[in-house]
Design a protein around this motif. Structure first.
Motif, mmCIF file in Angstrom:
data_model
loop_
_atom_site.group_PDB
_atom_site.id
_atom_site.type_symbol
_atom_site.label_atom_id
_atom_site.label_comp_id
_atom_site.label_asym_id
_atom_site.label_seq_id
_atom_site.Cartn_x
_atom_site.Cartn_y
_atom_site.Cartn_z
ATOM 1 N N VAL A 224 0.580 -0.993 -0.074
ATOM 2 C CA VAL A 224 0.112 0.188 0.376
ATOM 3 C C VAL A 224 0.768 1.026 -0.267
ATOM 4 O O VAL A 224 1.911 1.208 0.427
ATOM 5 N N CYS A 225 0.306 2.442 -0.074
ATOM 6 C CA CYS A 225 1.037 3.467 -0.194
ATOM 7 C C CYS A 225 1.191 4.626 0.876
ATOM 8 O O CYS A 225 2.131 4.748 1.194
ATOM 9 N N ALA A 226 0.580 3.786 1.923
ATOM 10 C CA ALA A 226 0.108 4.858 3.517
ATOM 11 C C ALA A 226 -0.612 4.175 4.172
ATOM 12 O O ALA A 226 -1.156 3.288 4.189
ATOM 13 N N VAL A 237 5.971 -3.280 13.033
ATOM 14 C CA VAL A 237 6.257 -3.326 12.352
ATOM 15 C C VAL A 237 5.891 -4.326 11.264
ATOM 16 O O VAL A 237 6.139 -3.799 9.985
ATOM 17 N N ASP A 238 5.266 -4.628 11.690
ATOM 18 C CA ASP A 238 4.268 -5.318 10.514
ATOM 19 C C ASP A 238 3.428 -4.302 9.921
ATOM 20 O O ASP A 238 2.933 -4.223 8.508
ATOM 21 N N SER A 239 3.280 -2.804 10.309
ATOM 22 C CA SER A 239 2.773 -1.579 9.279
ATOM 23 C C SER A 239 3.660 -1.600 8.815
ATOM 24 O O SER A 239 3.449 -1.414 7.073
ATOM 25 N N PHE A 240 4.470 -1.146 8.971
ATOM 26 C CA PHE A 240 5.845 -0.787 8.011
ATOM 27 C C PHE A 240 6.659 -2.411 6.850
ATOM 28 O O PHE A 240 6.053 -1.707 5.869
ATOM 29 N N GLN A 241 6.165 -3.377 7.125
ATOM 30 C CA GLN A 241 6.268 -4.362 5.964
ATOM 31 C C GLN A 241 4.729 -4.657 5.366
ATOM 32 O O GLN A 241 5.166 -5.159 4.166
ATOM 33 N N LEU A 242 3.689 -3.777 5.355
ATOM 34 C CA LEU A 242 2.860 -3.392 3.963
ATOM 35 C C LEU A 242 3.232 -2.636 3.254
ATOM 36 O O LEU A 242 1.933 -2.664 1.955
ATOM 37 N N LEU A 243 4.100 -2.394 3.516
ATOM 38 C CA LEU A 243 4.018 -0.744 2.486
ATOM 39 C C LEU A 243 4.563 -0.767 1.239
ATOM 40 O O LEU A 243 5.102 -1.848 0.875
ATOM 41 N N ALA A 244 4.442 -0.710 0.336
ATOM 42 C CA ALA A 244 5.062 -0.508 -1.202
ATOM 43 C C ALA A 244 5.888 0.121 -1.392
ATOM 44 O O ALA A 244 6.609 0.869 -0.699
#
Length: 364
Positions: A224-226, A237-244
């Motif tokens: 995702v973009c954000a 950490v999981d949130s950061f790994q969702l980023l494109a």
């Protein structure tokens, strides 16, 4: 709640200007809040006196009562991060034409009172066509959501974002502003709030899903973009790994450590260190911590930007493009009930405190 009266500093204006304040005396439960009646202060040079029409319960006050908000003042103090009110008095150097007009103000503390003195430079006019409680839901929440979307993440039409806690005050505002901008939104919340998220235009995901990260990744396989994360802790950490590639993590809280013991600053400092490390690594993704007060070093620029951003949010509200998410309206003297409700995790939107003579809390 304990109720006290004092006649100190009562001005010559008489009993009609006695202020009701909600005071945090120390680290207490909601029932430990105190109701105090004191003489209303006189606005000084550059200041105005606002009669409160609505103020709100945010995560900041929940942390403050635990003594865990990062830079809260020493106890005792009056909490209240923001308010909407009408000017009744102006101090020296302030245009008397402000009297009778309705404004919003960002205060950080002091908003939980029937009368509040604020700097005239901090006022943002509220359109008369909208209710004060509706406007209140979009003061700190609206500024936060607008700036995170458009100034920090710089979202564009066609982007996909993840909003954690999409049913909350900031979260529901983020969803609506993103949809207005043509952005696809995936939002986490408990199942009871999924219909509300669908109505706002988001794709809901149960935040209790044991494979939450996998569910989110499945909805956006390319990233995702954000991601807008108010939870903090190890889950960031999981949130950061969702980023494109090229995506942005915007962290703006540490809700996961709300009830943790120990230093109030440690979770925030640990989060800062983690975000700085990610930005230092050779990757194209970005990580930011949003702090609404970050630009205060240049007070004039900070206030001008705040007026611009909140003004755009209020314009959308007046046009009917944003639906205010009022979880409950509760009289000021029942602030303990309001705080307890806000902390229950059962509501969508923002709990609003109103003057005691207004509608009871059953308006939900």
């Amino acid at each position: 709640m304990r109720e006290t009266y004092t006649h100190q500093n009562v001005s010559e204006r008489g009993a009609a200007t006695v202020t009701t304040q909600i005071v945090l005396p120390g680290v207490v439960g909601p029932e430990g809040l105190e109701v105090r009646h004191v003489g209303a202060a006189t606005p000084g040079p550059g200041e105005v006196l606002l009669v409160m029409e609505a103020t709100g319960v945010s995560f900041a006050e929940q942390q403050m009562r635990r003594g865990k908000y990062y830079d809260q003042p020493a106890f005792p103090f009056v909490p209240g991060y923001d308010l909407v009110g009408r000017v009744t008095e102006t101090g020296p150097g302030v245009d008397p034409a402000l009297r009778g007009r309705r404004y919003a103000a960002l205060t950080k503390t002091g908003g939980w009172a029937s009368h509040v003195v604020v700097s005239a430079a901090d006022l943002v006019e509220v359109p008369e066509s909208v209710a004060s409680a509706d406007a209140e839901t979009l003061v700190v929440n609206g500024i936060t959501a607008w700036q995170m979307l458009h100034r920090t993440a710089k979202v564009e039409a066609g982007d996909t974002i993840v909003v954690l806690g999409a049913n909350g005050g900031v979260g529901s505002t983020l969803v609506q502003l993103a949809r207005i901008a043509g952005v696809r939104v995936i939002g986490t919340a408990s199942r009871r709030h999924h219909d509300q998220l669908r109505d706002l235009g988001a794709t809901p995901v149960d935040y209790r899903d044991p494979d939450l990260h996998g569910r989110l990744r499945g909805l956006a396989p390319g990233g995702v973009c954000a991601v807008f994360d108010h939870v903090g802790g190890e889950g960031v950490v999981d949130s950061f790994q969702l980023l494109a590639p090229g995506g942005t993590l915007v962290s703006y809280g540490t809700a996961s450590t709300r009830d943790a013991t120990g230093s109030a600053k440690a979770p925030v400092l640990k989060l800062f260190a983690r975000l700085m490390l990610w930005n230092a690594l050779p990757n194209s993704r970005h990580a930011h911590f949003y702090n609404i007060w970050a630009g205060l070093r240049n007070a004039d620029a900070f206030r001008a930007q705040l007026r611009t951003d909140l003004g755009q949010v209020f314009a959308l509200l007046a046009a009917g493009s944003i639906q205010p998410q009022v979880a409950a309206r509760i009289p000021l003297s029942r602030a303990a009930d309001a705080l307890r409700l806000a902390e229950s995790g059962t509501v969508a939107g923002k709990v609003v405190l109103v003057p005691d003579e207004e509608a009871p809390s059953t308006d939900r």
